[in-house]
Design a protein around this motif. Structure first.
Motif, mmCIF file in Angstrom:
data_model
loop_
_atom_site.group_PDB
_atom_site.id
_atom_site.type_symbol
_atom_site.label_atom_id
_atom_site.label_comp_id
_atom_site.label_asym_id
_atom_site.label_seq_id
_atom_site.Cartn_x
_atom_site.Cartn_y
_atom_site.Cartn_z
ATOM 1 N N LEU A 67 0.763 -1.258 0.000
ATOM 2 C CA LEU A 67 0.000 0.000 0.000
ATOM 3 C C LEU A 67 0.797 1.315 0.000
ATOM 4 O O LEU A 67 0.601 2.151 -0.889
ATOM 5 C CB LEU A 67 -0.950 -0.051 1.193
ATOM 6 C CG LEU A 67 -2.211 0.767 1.090
ATOM 7 C CD1 LEU A 67 -2.985 0.461 -0.172
ATOM 8 C CD2 LEU A 67 -3.076 0.486 2.296
ATOM 9 N N PRO A 68 1.724 1.513 0.948
ATOM 10 C CA PRO A 68 2.382 2.835 0.989
ATOM 11 C C PRO A 68 3.257 3.095 -0.225
ATOM 12 O O PRO A 68 3.621 4.243 -0.482
ATOM 13 C CB PRO A 68 3.252 2.772 2.249
ATOM 14 C CG PRO A 68 3.085 1.444 2.845
ATOM 15 C CD PRO A 68 2.196 0.618 2.000
ATOM 16 N N LEU A 129 -5.755 -7.233 15.984
ATOM 17 C CA LEU A 129 -6.320 -6.634 14.766
ATOM 18 C C LEU A 129 -6.265 -7.635 13.610
ATOM 19 O O LEU A 129 -7.223 -7.794 12.857
ATOM 20 C CB LEU A 129 -5.515 -5.374 14.399
ATOM 21 C CG LEU A 129 -5.856 -4.683 13.086
ATOM 22 C CD1 LEU A 129 -7.157 -3.886 13.237
ATOM 23 C CD2 LEU A 129 -4.750 -3.732 12.639
ATOM 24 N N MET A 209 4.264 -0.595 9.661
ATOM 25 C CA MET A 209 3.746 0.772 9.807
ATOM 26 C C MET A 209 3.123 1.003 11.184
ATOM 27 O O MET A 209 2.988 2.136 11.615
ATOM 28 C CB MET A 209 2.670 1.078 8.750
ATOM 29 C CG MET A 209 3.064 0.816 7.323
ATOM 30 S SD MET A 209 4.253 1.974 6.677
ATOM 31 C CE MET A 209 3.322 3.461 6.477
ATOM 32 N N GLY A 210 2.694 -0.078 11.838
ATOM 33 C CA GLY A 210 1.922 0.104 13.068
ATOM 34 C C GLY A 210 2.688 -0.101 14.357
ATOM 35 O O GLY A 210 2.282 0.411 15.395
ATOM 36 N N THR A 214 3.626 3.457 16.801
ATOM 37 C CA THR A 214 2.741 3.621 17.959
ATOM 38 C C THR A 214 3.540 3.506 19.257
ATOM 39 O O THR A 214 3.280 4.231 20.223
ATOM 40 C CB THR A 214 1.590 2.596 17.911
ATOM 41 O OG1 THR A 214 1.055 2.584 16.595
ATOM 42 C CG2 THR A 214 0.490 2.942 18.876
ATOM 43 N N LEU A 241 1.842 14.294 18.974
ATOM 44 C CA LEU A 241 2.086 13.935 17.565
ATOM 45 C C LEU A 241 2.733 15.091 16.809
ATOM 46 O O LEU A 241 3.651 14.914 16.029
ATOM 47 C CB LEU A 241 0.767 13.556 16.888
ATOM 48 C CG LEU A 241 0.288 12.122 17.159
ATOM 49 C CD1 LEU A 241 -1.209 11.995 16.906
ATOM 50 C CD2 LEU A 241 1.056 11.128 16.293
ATOM 51 N N THR A 250 8.769 11.551 5.180
ATOM 52 C CA THR A 250 8.468 10.453 4.261
ATOM 53 C C THR A 250 8.993 10.805 2.871
ATOM 54 O O THR A 250 9.289 11.967 2.605
ATOM 55 C CB THR A 250 6.950 10.128 4.290
ATOM 56 O OG1 THR A 250 6.729 8.992 3.471
ATOM 57 C CG2 THR A 250 6.087 11.278 3.806
ATOM 58 N N PHE A 303 0.427 12.157 10.449
ATOM 59 C CA PHE A 303 -0.129 10.961 9.806
ATOM 60 C C PHE A 303 -0.108 11.113 8.288
ATOM 61 O O PHE A 303 -0.774 10.361 7.574
ATOM 62 C CB PHE A 303 -1.563 10.710 10.279
ATOM 63 C CG PHE A 303 -1.656 10.215 11.709
ATOM 64 C CD1 PHE A 303 -0.995 9.058 12.105
ATOM 65 C CD2 PHE A 303 -2.424 10.888 12.648
ATOM 66 C CE1 PHE A 303 -1.095 8.580 13.409
ATOM 67 C CE2 PHE A 303 -2.529 10.430 13.955
ATOM 68 C CZ PHE A 303 -1.857 9.265 14.341
ATOM 69 N N GLY A 312 -4.008 3.755 9.944
ATOM 70 C CA GLY A 312 -4.128 3.329 11.341
ATOM 71 C C GLY A 312 -4.216 4.487 12.309
ATOM 72 O O GLY A 312 -4.029 4.300 13.500
HETATM 73 C C1 HEM Z 1 1.541 6.984 15.878
HETATM 74 C C2 HEM Z 1 1.455 6.012 15.028
HETATM 75 C C3 HEM Z 1 1.521 6.186 13.542
HETATM 76 C C4 HEM Z 1 2.089 7.184 12.803
HETATM 77 C C5 HEM Z 1 2.810 8.430 13.298
HETATM 78 C C6 HEM Z 1 1.872 6.857 11.409
HETATM 79 C C7 HEM Z 1 2.292 7.646 10.362
HETATM 80 C C8 HEM Z 1 1.990 7.400 9.038
HETATM 81 C C9 HEM Z 1 2.339 8.270 7.941
HETATM 82 C C10 HEM Z 1 3.140 9.566 8.058
HETATM 83 C C11 HEM Z 1 1.849 7.717 6.819
HETATM 84 C C12 HEM Z 1 1.938 8.300 5.402
HETATM 85 C C13 HEM Z 1 3.191 7.844 4.720
HETATM 86 C C14 HEM Z 1 3.372 8.476 3.358
HETATM 87 O O1 HEM Z 1 2.517 9.231 2.874
HETATM 88 O O2 HEM Z 1 4.419 8.211 2.764
HETATM 89 C C15 HEM Z 1 1.207 6.480 7.190
HETATM 90 C C16 HEM Z 1 0.612 5.617 6.304
HETATM 91 C C17 HEM Z 1 0.146 4.377 6.678
HETATM 92 N N1 HEM Z 1 -0.021 3.894 7.964
HETATM 93 FE FE1 HEM Z 1 0.458 4.854 9.652
HETATM 94 N N2 HEM Z 1 1.193 5.676 11.339
HETATM 95 C C18 HEM Z 1 0.947 5.233 12.618
HETATM 96 C C19 HEM Z 1 0.272 4.089 12.988
HETATM 97 C C20 HEM Z 1 -0.237 3.173 12.113
HETATM 98 C C21 HEM Z 1 -0.913 1.944 12.490
HETATM 99 C C22 HEM Z 1 -1.230 1.520 13.924
HETATM 100 C C23 HEM Z 1 -1.187 1.281 11.336
HETATM 101 C C24 HEM Z 1 -1.880 -0.036 11.116
HETATM 102 C C25 HEM Z 1 -2.033 -0.969 11.962
HETATM 103 C C26 HEM Z 1 -0.725 2.106 10.231
HETATM 104 C C27 HEM Z 1 -0.835 1.779 8.913
HETATM 105 C C28 HEM Z 1 -0.518 2.622 7.873
HETATM 106 C C29 HEM Z 1 -0.685 2.250 6.476
HETATM 107 C C30 HEM Z 1 -1.193 0.923 5.955
HETATM 108 C C31 HEM Z 1 -0.271 3.354 5.731
HETATM 109 C C32 HEM Z 1 -0.237 3.479 4.209
HETATM 110 C C33 HEM Z 1 -1.542 3.991 3.716
HETATM 111 C C34 HEM Z 1 -1.552 4.188 2.224
HETATM 112 O O3 HEM Z 1 -0.505 4.165 1.590
HETATM 113 O O4 HEM Z 1 -2.653 4.350 1.693
HETATM 114 N N3 HEM Z 1 -0.157 3.240 10.742
HETATM 115 N N4 HEM Z 1 1.286 6.310 8.566
#
Ligand code: HEM
Length: 361
Positions: A67-68, A129, A209-210, A214, A241, A250, A303, A312
């Motif tokens: 995904l990312p 989850l 990612m998770g 976290t 945050l 990123t 995020f 997430g």
């Molecule tokens: C404090 C905790 C978290 C932070 C700071 C965070 C931060 C981020 C950021 C900055 C992105 C965007 C990355 C980009 O655009 O290149 C992202 C995407 C994502 N995060 Fe989180 N994340 C956290 C927790 C989680 C959790 C708990 C999960 C899942 C269990 C998760 C799953 C994902 C996924 C799957 C993406 C990609 C979404 C996509 O590409 O459509 N994240 N996260």
């Protein structure tokens, strides 16, 4: 400089787009420019394997295929599929067990909060989850750590490479078991729509990612509460945050020559969007270096934004709130995090804490 001083040292103020030799990348740091880069997926691709100029050392990492790292249209298809099962309802359903795990981990007091609390709490939440059975949790912890650490320079180490492939193979076997005997969770729900390797890539991505993100949010919250004990609870997690983002930046890869705020970035370039610096942009945040949990709105970019905005985010913020509540019950009154109990890895991209003690003052 002490570990805490390094963590709290303000990042350089946001400024014009600049090429940074150390990262071999164009660094974008103003809030508006970071939004622009993350919002324009056609010019700024997430697909490193297709658009990155140099082969990534971690190119075997499944995150680079999931995904990312995908661009539309495949990104949209997969995101829609995951969003259908990773719903606010699925997240709310996990909350009682998160609170229960937090309380269990804190029986006997807080003590060590990273390996002893934040990390196992996050791992248990991810296992719940995904639908991984409690008997597999110990293995799941090991896989989670090996897989999360396989990036950048680590990925060039042959010992880590061997361990990574071994643990990934074990995770694949575990996913097969979960699919064969489903008992709730995301894996069985996603298995119907994905082939086995896509499912493994996605599960690995959710773990990577998770987990660390976290965990880091929780220990950052502890550090902020030690330093700013009067911070009110509503708004606290959002301000942690913003102030100490768990993901400092990123990357994107330009698909064409593109102008950002008057600077021309060539095609095929690596672009780093600095979330850390954008979160301190004085054009968006009054007194950006002050920790103020009453900020409203608080449009931090921790995020991300745009089509890849964190899937997430609700789970992460909810989990941090539960963790803080449980820690406050376990350690009433003012908190102290002794500097001599901190074990940390310091690198050019930030400070990672492995051990941290929390006591009453
Ligand atoms: C404090 C905790 C978290 C932070 C700071 C965070 C931060 C981020 C950021 C900055 C992105 C965007 C990355 C980009 O655009 O290149 C992202 C995407 C994502 N995060 Fe989180 N994340 C956290 C927790 C989680 C959790 C708990 C999960 C899942 C269990 C998760 C799953 C994902 C996924 C799957 C993406 C990609 C979404 C996509 O590409 O459509 N994240 N996260």
């Amino acid at each position: 400089m002490s570990v805490k001083e390094r963590i709290f040292a303000p990042p350089p103020a946001p400024g014009p787009v600049q090429f940074d030799e150390r990262f071999e990348a164009w660094v974008v740091s103003r809030h508006a420019d970071v939004r622009r880069v993350l919002g324009d997926h056609a010019a700024f691709s997430s697909d490193e394997l297709a658009h990155g100029a140099h082969p990534a050392p971690h190119r075997d990492n499944p995150v680079l295929r999931s995904l990312p790292s995908l661009d539309p249209p495949r990104h949209h298809e997969l995101r829609r599929l995951v969003a259908r099962v990773f719903t606010p309802r699925a997240v709310s359903a996990l909350e009682p067990s998160i609170a229960e795990t937090a309380r269990t981990l804190l029986v006997g007091g807080a003590g060590e909060v990273v390996e002893g609390f934040a990390s196992p709490l996050t791992v248990a939440t991810l296992a719940g989850l995904l639908g991984i059975s409690p008997e597999r949790r110990a293995d799941f912890v090991r896989w989670t750590i090996t897989i999360s650490e396989f990036a950048g320079a680590n990925a060039e180490d042959p010992v880590r490479q061997a361990r990574f492939h071994q643990d990934l193979a074990e995770l694949r076997t575990c996913i097969r078991e979960v699919v064969a005997k489903p008992a709730g969770g995301l894996i069985p729900a996603l298995a119907a729509a994905l082939d086995e390797s896509e499912l493994l890539d996605l599960v690995t991505t959710l773990i990577v990612m998770g987990h660390e993100t976290t965990t880091r949010l929780i220990y950052h919250a502890v550090l902020c509460l030690e330093r700013f004990p009067a911070a009110p609870t509503p708004g606290l997690v959002e301000e942690v945050l913003r102030y100490l983002p768990p993901v400092g930046g990123t990357e994107r890869f330009t698909t064409t020559r593109v102008d950002v705020d008057g600077v021309t970035i060539p095609r095929g370039a690596r672009v780093v969007a600095s979330i850390r610096r954008a979160n301190r942009d004085p054009l968006v945040f009054a007194a950006p270096d002050a920790f103020d949990a009453t900020r409203d709105p608080n449009p931090h970019l921790s995020f991300g934004t745009g089509i890849h905005v964190c899937l997430g985010l609700r789970l992460a913020a909810g989990q941090a709130a539960v963790a803080i509540r449980a820690l406050r019950e376990a350690v009433p009154g003012r908190w102290r995090v002794p500097e001599d109990g901190l074990e940390a890895t310091i690198s050019p991209v930030g400070v990672d804490i492995q051990r941290m003690r929390l006591t009453a003052q």
